[in-house]
Write an enzyme that holds these catalytic residues in place. Structure first.
Site, mmCIF file in Angstrom:
data_model
loop_
_atom_site.group_PDB
_atom_site.id
_atom_site.type_symbol
_atom_site.label_atom_id
_atom_site.label_comp_id
_atom_site.label_asym_id
_atom_site.label_seq_id
_atom_site.Cartn_x
_atom_site.Cartn_y
_atom_site.Cartn_z
ATOM 1 C CB ALA A 12 -8.024 -1.091 -4.647
ATOM 2 N N GLY A 13 -6.290 -0.015 -1.505
ATOM 3 C CA GLY A 13 -5.077 0.592 -1.383
ATOM 4 C C GLY A 13 -3.954 -0.465 -1.085
ATOM 5 N NE ARG A 17 0.830 5.842 5.381
ATOM 6 C CZ ARG A 17 -0.275 6.830 5.331
ATOM 7 N NH1 ARG A 17 -0.035 7.829 6.362
ATOM 8 N NH2 ARG A 17 -1.085 7.059 4.736
ATOM 9 C CE LYS A 24 -4.953 0.450 5.128
ATOM 10 N NZ LYS A 24 -4.780 2.161 5.066
ATOM 11 N N GLY A 78 -6.173 6.908 -6.971
ATOM 12 C CA GLY A 78 -6.885 7.903 -6.339
ATOM 13 C C GLY A 78 -8.293 7.390 -5.767
ATOM 14 C CG ASN A 387 -0.240 -40.910 20.979
ATOM 15 O OD1 ASN A 387 0.585 -40.729 21.301
ATOM 16 N ND2 ASN A 387 -0.890 -39.887 20.350
#
Length: 478
Positions: A12-13, A17, A24, A78, A387
């Site tokens: 879940a981060g 960065r 991510k 956390g 075509n």
């Protein structure tokens, strides 16, 4: 793993960065989203249930589908809070393996070994650790006098660890095995007493000790637990993942001439005795048969190559190439291109949404789009299937054993029958019956003396042979 085992993947981060709009864990790694790697490792290790802890927007759910159970961490408090988010899916009687989602190199063998060591030790928790020469940025593992694990000290911010603790080289990899019931009890007691005010999962370890249980350690290789925080880390992990993939193929009987230059995605299949030449990329769901030659400098995406096919300096995407076919150099096969056994797409040939019959040849400098070409037909250089008329696409049908001369254009919809021919330079707008010759070009007219008259008009007249012919219609411009 001994059942029942629940694998909990913390995913879940925010991944800020990475500096990307893409979450991510959805960034691709060798053809698969990053999250797919730990999920596959847990499944191959024998986990009975895989729980992925996702962010509130649930970006991973659409990719993983019903292969996993999705739990949501409502707020980024956390890793311990993330593990709490999976509590409803943790059986107290189970062994729980906790993995971070950004460690894609984790292997099923490592997870299986961790679970087995945990079961043998009888500990309430077992932490996977590595010993590093440079441990900067990692949480340090503090051992008790009896050799068991006392706690993990974080080093993310000043004040988390003492100077002595910073000299410890044994680090937390973020991978754990727990007794399910004791983990749930310890998670309820974790407090954010650290410099970042976060709920750290390693803080359950001293709590387990306070509950009268022991915590053990299981040392693992550093490379299987490398985490990804940014694109630099992603590139470093990709290098290792690519090496694993290439070595797996080589051990299975594939020759990769220069493994350092070959890019092969995780899902690619390659048969025995196939040779992959330098600077070749095999991507997506590509399947390559046995005894093929691919490259150099070829890209094959989501395509199939039959046994003994040869692809040189070419680009294929969504193509189906049969046995003993030849492609390139410098061919472009687009989605829907189907080449049957023994056929050829040669130099500077582009084929799209077309079927090339067995033994048929399109040797060079041609565009074949929305066409069906019969067996053993030869297509001369410079052939084009027109075509598209601006509003719809139509197909061209060329029969078996036909001979198309150079610089022929087919204006679809049109059919060239079996064994038929075209004259060079023809624009075929009507069907050509089987065995017939289609000739569709203007009769040539020569204008005598044109060069002399042009030179005189431009003021550069030179003596030219006299001509008795009068120019009936000299061009108004070049």
């Amino acid at each position: 793993m001994a059942a029942p085992v629940v694998a909990v993947i913390l995913a879940a981060g925010q991944g800020t960065r990475m500096r990307s709009r893409t979450p991510k864990l959805l960034h691709p790694l060798c053809g698969q989203p990053m999250i797919e790697w730990p999920v596959a490792a847990a499944r191959d290790a024998g986990a009975g249930m895989i729980v992925v802890v996702d962010a509130p927007e649930r970006p991973l759910a659409a990719v993983l589908g019903d292969r996993v159970v999705i739990a949501v961490q409502e707020r980024p408090l956390g890793t311990a809070d993330a593990a709490r988010s999976a509590s409803a899916h943790i059986d107290p009687a189970s062994t729980v393996i906790v993995i971070n989602g950004d460690v894609p190199l984790i292997t099923s063998e490592t997870l299986r070994g961790l679970a087995e060591a945990h079961a043998r030790s009888g500990a309430a928790g077992t932490i996977a650790t590595s010993v590093l020469e440079d441990a900067r940025g990692y949480g340090r593992v503090v051992r008790a006098p009896d050799g068991t694990v006392e706690r993990v000290v974080e080093t993310k911010a000043a004040g988390d660890a003492t100077e002595g603790e910073l000299h410890i080289r044994e680090v937390n990899t973020g991978i754990f095995a727990f007794d399910g019931g004791l983990l749930l009890e310890a998670l309820a007691q974790v407090r954010a007493d650290n410099a970042q005010s976060e709920l750290y999962l390693p803080d359950v370890l001293p709590i387990l000790r306070e509950l009268g249980s022991t915590v053990d350690a299981f040392e693992v290789a550093e490379d299987v637990t490398l985490g990804i925080n940014d694109r630099v880390g992603l590139a470093a992990v990709r290098t290792l993942a690519q090496r694993r993939i290439n070595e797996r193929h080589m051990l299975a009987g594939v020759t990769i001439v220069d493994p350092g230059s070959a890019v092969i995605d995780a899902a690619v299949e390659i048969g025995e005795d196939t040779v992959i030449a330098p600077f070749t990329s095999l991507l997506g769901a590509t399947r390559i048969g046995a005894r093929c030659e691919v490259g150099p400098a070829s890209t094959v995406i989501d395509s199939r190559l039959g046994d003994e096919a040869r692809v040189v300096h070419s680009y294929l995407t969504g193509a189906d190439v049969g046995e003993r076919t030849s492609v390139g150099p410098f061919a472009y096969l687009r989605p829907g291109a189907v080449l049957h056994e023994g056929s050829k797409a040669g130099t500077f040939v582009e084929i799209k949404n077309s079927e090339i019959g067995a033994g048929a040849k399109v040797p060079h400098l041609s565009y074949i789009g929305d066409a069906d070409i019969g067996e053993r037909t030869n297509i001369g250089a410079g052939t084009i299937t027109a075509n598209y008329d601006g509003s719809r696409k139509s197909r061209t049908t060329i029969g078996a054993g036909a001979f198309v001369s150079v610089d022929t254009m087919f204006v679809a919809p049109v059919t060239l029958g079996d064994g038929a021919y075209t004259a060079a330079g023809s624009v075929i707008t009507n069907d050509v019956p089987p065995g017939a010759l289609g000739v569709a070009r203007a009769r040539q007219t020569n204008v005598d003396g044109y060069g002399a008259r042009r030179a005189q008009r431009d003021g550069t007249a030179k003596k030219q042979p006299a001509s008795s012919e009068k120019d009936p219609s000299p061009p108004a411009q070049e």
